[in-house]
Scaffold this active site. Structure first.
Site, PDB file in Angstrom:
ATOM      1  N   CYS A 102       0.868  -1.170   0.000  1.00 41.78           N
ATOM      2  CA  CYS A 102       0.000   0.000   0.000  1.00 41.78           C
ATOM      3  C   CYS A 102       0.905   1.221   0.000  1.00 41.78           C
ATOM      4  CB  CYS A 102      -0.875  -0.052   1.256  1.00 41.78           C
ATOM      5  SG  CYS A 102      -1.862   1.422   1.514  1.00 41.78           S
ATOM      6  N   CYS A 109      -2.534  15.190   3.466  1.00 41.20           N
ATOM      7  CA  CYS A 109      -3.719  15.043   2.606  1.00 41.20           C
ATOM      8  C   CYS A 109      -4.679  16.170   2.934  1.00 41.20           C
ATOM      9  CB  CYS A 109      -4.398  13.701   2.879  1.00 41.20           C
ATOM     10  SG  CYS A 109      -5.879  13.405   1.882  1.00 41.20           S
ATOM     11  N   CYS A 113     -11.111  13.896   5.705  1.00 39.04           N
ATOM     12  CA  CYS A 113     -12.101  12.930   6.203  1.00 39.04           C
ATOM     13  C   CYS A 113     -11.969  12.847   7.725  1.00 39.04           C
ATOM     14  CB  CYS A 113     -11.869  11.556   5.572  1.00 39.04           C
ATOM     15  SG  CYS A 113     -12.075  11.570   3.787  1.00 39.04           S
ATOM     16  N   CYS A 116     -10.160   9.819   9.564  1.00 36.50           N
ATOM     17  CA  CYS A 116      -8.872   9.329   9.046  1.00 36.50           C
ATOM     18  C   CYS A 116      -7.709  10.059   9.706  1.00 36.50           C
ATOM     19  CB  CYS A 116      -8.816   9.508   7.538  1.00 36.50           C
ATOM     20  SG  CYS A 116      -7.279   8.920   6.824  1.00 36.50           S
ATOM     21  N   GLY A 156      -2.654  10.322   1.459  1.00 33.56           N
ATOM     22  CA  GLY A 156      -2.884  11.181   0.301  1.00 33.56           C
ATOM     23  C   GLY A 156      -4.079  10.770  -0.527  1.00 33.56           C
ATOM     24  N   GLU A 157      -4.530  11.709  -1.346  1.00 38.12           N
ATOM     25  CA  GLU A 157      -5.631  11.438  -2.279  1.00 38.12           C
ATOM     26  C   GLU A 157      -5.018  11.343  -3.678  1.00 38.12           C
ATOM     27  OE1 GLU A 157      -8.786  10.539  -2.653  1.00 38.12           O
ATOM     28  OE2 GLU A 157      -8.390  10.879  -4.773  1.00 38.12           O
ATOM     29  N   SER A 188      -7.484   3.986  -4.949  1.00 39.88           N
ATOM     30  CA  SER A 188      -8.629   4.332  -4.106  1.00 39.88           C
ATOM     31  C   SER A 188      -8.771   5.843  -4.017  1.00 39.88           C
ATOM     32  CB  SER A 188      -8.421   3.744  -2.708  1.00 39.88           C
ATOM     33  OG  SER A 188      -9.469   4.133  -1.848  1.00 39.88           O
ATOM     34  N   SER A 211     -14.057   5.483  -1.965  1.00 35.42           N
ATOM     35  CA  SER A 211     -14.366   5.572  -0.538  1.00 35.42           C
ATOM     36  C   SER A 211     -15.733   6.219  -0.407  1.00 35.42           C
ATOM     37  CB  SER A 211     -13.310   6.417   0.173  1.00 35.42           C
ATOM     38  OG  SER A 211     -12.072   5.761   0.087  1.00 35.42           O
ATOM     39  N   HIS A 213     -18.639   5.306   2.194  1.00 40.89           N
ATOM     40  CA  HIS A 213     -18.774   5.493   3.639  1.00 40.89           C
ATOM     41  C   HIS A 213     -20.102   6.011   4.186  1.00 40.89           C
ATOM     42  CE1 HIS A 213     -14.650   4.446   3.433  1.00 40.89           C
ATOM     43  NE2 HIS A 213     -14.128   5.640   3.357  1.00 40.89           N
ATOM     44  N   ASN A 287     -10.529   1.207  12.012  1.00 41.51           N
ATOM     45  CA  ASN A 287      -9.338   1.112  12.865  1.00 41.51           C
ATOM     46  C   ASN A 287      -9.291   2.335  13.754  1.00 41.51           C
ATOM     47  OD1 ASN A 287      -8.241  -1.322  11.600  1.00 41.51           O
ATOM     48  ND2 ASN A 287      -8.035  -0.007   9.809  1.00 41.51           N
ATOM     49  N   CYS A 330      -5.557   0.635   7.519  1.00 38.11           N
ATOM     50  CA  CYS A 330      -6.190   1.736   6.773  1.00 38.11           C
ATOM     51  C   CYS A 330      -6.464   2.903   7.698  1.00 38.11           C
ATOM     52  CB  CYS A 330      -7.540   1.319   6.195  1.00 38.11           C
ATOM     53  SG  CYS A 330      -7.503  -0.135   5.201  1.00 38.11           S
TER      54      CYS A 330
HETATM   55  N1  SAH Z   1      -7.538   9.121  -0.258  1.00 38.89           N
HETATM   56  C1  SAH Z   1      -7.875   7.826  -0.744  1.00 38.89           C
HETATM   57  C2  SAH Z   1      -6.957   6.721  -0.309  1.00 38.89           C
HETATM   58  C3  SAH Z   1      -6.509   6.649   1.131  1.00 38.89           C
HETATM   59  S1  SAH Z   1      -7.487   5.953   2.386  1.00 38.89           S
HETATM   60  C4  SAH Z   1      -9.320   7.499  -0.417  1.00 38.89           C
HETATM   61  O1  SAH Z   1      -9.971   8.290   0.242  1.00 38.89           O
HETATM   62  O2  SAH Z   1      -9.819   6.472  -0.878  1.00 38.89           O
HETATM   63  C5  SAH Z   1      -7.788   4.276   2.081  1.00 38.89           C
HETATM   64  C6  SAH Z   1      -9.131   3.823   2.686  1.00 38.89           C
HETATM   65  O3  SAH Z   1      -9.072   3.717   4.124  1.00 38.89           O
HETATM   66  C7  SAH Z   1     -10.251   4.789   2.381  1.00 38.89           C
HETATM   67  O4  SAH Z   1     -11.421   4.109   2.050  1.00 38.89           O
HETATM   68  C8  SAH Z   1     -10.419   5.490   3.727  1.00 38.89           C
HETATM   69  O5  SAH Z   1     -11.654   6.109   3.836  1.00 38.89           O
HETATM   70  C9  SAH Z   1     -10.211   4.357   4.682  1.00 38.89           C
HETATM   71  N2  SAH Z   1      -9.931   4.761   6.063  1.00 38.89           N
HETATM   72  C10 SAH Z   1      -9.497   5.958   6.503  1.00 38.89           C
HETATM   73  N3  SAH Z   1      -9.329   5.960   7.826  1.00 38.89           N
HETATM   74  C11 SAH Z   1      -9.678   4.713   8.262  1.00 38.89           C
HETATM   75  C12 SAH Z   1      -9.687   4.062   9.518  1.00 38.89           C
HETATM   76  N4  SAH Z   1      -9.266   4.690  10.606  1.00 38.89           N
HETATM   77  N5  SAH Z   1     -10.079   2.780   9.567  1.00 38.89           N
HETATM   78  C13 SAH Z   1     -10.431   2.116   8.437  1.00 38.89           C
HETATM   79  N6  SAH Z   1     -10.419   2.670   7.220  1.00 38.89           N
HETATM   80  C14 SAH Z   1     -10.054   3.953   7.125  1.00 38.89           C
END
Ligand code: SAH
Length: 339
Positions: A102, A109, A113, A116, A156-157, A188, A211, A213, A287, A330
């Site tokens: 990964c 970023c 969110c 995150c 990052g995005e 992603s 993503s 959610h 997580n 993640c």
């Molecule tokens: N910016 C991108 C990629 C990074 S995050 C995106 O938003 O997809 C990768 C994934 O992990 C995303 O689906 C994100 O929403 C999720 N994620 C973020 N924080 C998390 C956490 N604490 N526990 C589980 N998944 C999480």
């Protein structure tokens, strides 16, 4: 000076033509770098000295460095120090079917969110393509093993760093490069709609994960500020258009946050949004982190959510967990030494 790992093979061919050389030299250079793993340009023995000197004058082969590495069973987390002193992380996961990594796409970023950890550090800068390519090269050297698949889901995005990410994908996918098949590459995104349309036009057979959610704009905007700009209706339309152009199944990521987005009602609404589309939903047990107040949904709730989607005819899986003990799961990546 440009780093040589920033160049797609096409760009390297153009470079050689521009200095009056044959374009096949690009293939030779790619073979040195990505197959023989020789990084000292002076050792490129099938390229004559005069051209090697020119290459050395035009490109560096500097590497990012491993600052720290943590291992927890089948997960390895790497903290990399970039050449300008910034940090990013990458996570290796050992599966029965191979090794996946990964990678991070930015320092920090900007998507913000709420759940995150990575987004707590605002974006400092984009990663250049070479800094993502090198995450893989350095890890392969460290493990003495070949990486089979790549997910662009670290810090990052990726679609907010579009050009560099596309270059990165082209380089690792090249038959003379790292030879990682497009079907083994997953990007992603939190849903930057215009870039999803751009991605659809490229002849790359990579996997796209969104993503998602939350099934309503009200909730999604609370969790993911990006939804205020790119809301659910146009996002679903973009996914539909992407499916039509690429015929490639899209993954819908859904993080399970206790009492926030994990009710049966949410599952029903989600199913309604995606009914009949060629997608599957990947439920991610949240997580937890020290800094954020969100909690993980209970096993029971995740099961009910899963069953509800199934009954509604939606394909669904629960993401296997890796690395939460070493904050490598993640949303736990920070890219800082102590935080
Ligand atoms: N910016 C991108 C990629 C990074 S995050 C995106 O938003 O997809 C990768 C994934 O992990 C995303 O689906 C994100 O929403 C999720 N994620 C973020 N924080 C998390 C956490 N604490 N526990 C589980 N998944 C999480």
């Amino acid at each position: 000076m440009n780093n040589i790992f920033n160049l797609t093979k096409k760009e390297l061919e153009t470079y050689f033509l521009s200095i009056g050389e044959k374009s096949f030299k690009a293939t030779q250079v790619y073979e040195w770098l990505y197959q023989k793993r020789v990084y000292d340009i002076d050792e490129f023995s099938n390229i004559k000295k005069e051209i090697r000197d020119k290459l050395k004058a035009d490109f560096t082969t500097n590497f990012i460095k491993i600052e720290n590495k943590q291992v927890d069973n089948l997960t390895h987390k790497y903290l990399f120090k970039l050449i300008d002193g910034e940090y990013v992380e990458a996570v290796v996961m050992m599966h029965d079917y191979g090794i996946s990594v990964c990678v991070s796409s930015e320092v920090g970023c900007n998507m913000g969110c709420k759940f995150c950890e990575s987004g707590r550090l605002k974006k400092v800068r984009n990663l250049q393509a070479y800094e993502i390519v090198e995450q893989i090269l350095v890890i392969e050297k460290d493990l003495e093993k070949k990486i089979n698949s790549v997910v662009i889901m670290g810090i990052g995005e990726p679609l907010d760093n579009y050009d560099n990410i596309i270059k990165f994908i082209e380089i690792i996918n090249d038959a003379k490069g790292l030879q990682i098949g497009a079907r083994h590459i997953t990007l992603s995104t939190c849903g930057l709609i215009p870039k999803i349309y751009e991605l659809a036009k490229l002849p790359l057979q990579i996997n796209l994960a969104i993503s998602f959610h939350a099934p309503t704009d009200e909730l999604r905007s609370k969790l993911m500020p990006v939804n205020k700009v790119y809301s659910i209706t146009p996002l679903i339309k973009a996914i539909k258009d992407y499916l039509q152009v690429t015929s490639r199944r899209v993954t819908i990521e859904y993080v399970m946050l206790n009492n926030i987005n994990d009710s049966k009602e949410c599952a029903l609404k989600l199913a309604k949004l995606f009914k009949g589309m060629n997608i599957y939903v990947n439920l991610i047990p949240y997580n937890e982190t020290n800094h954020l107040e969100f909690k993980r949904s209970s096993k029971n709730k995740i099961e009910i959510f899963y069953d509800t989607l199934k009954k509604e005819g939606i394909n669904v899986t629960v993401r296997k967990e890796f690395g939460s003990k070493i904050d490598a799961a993640c949303g736990q990546l920070r890219g800082r030494k102590n935080a």
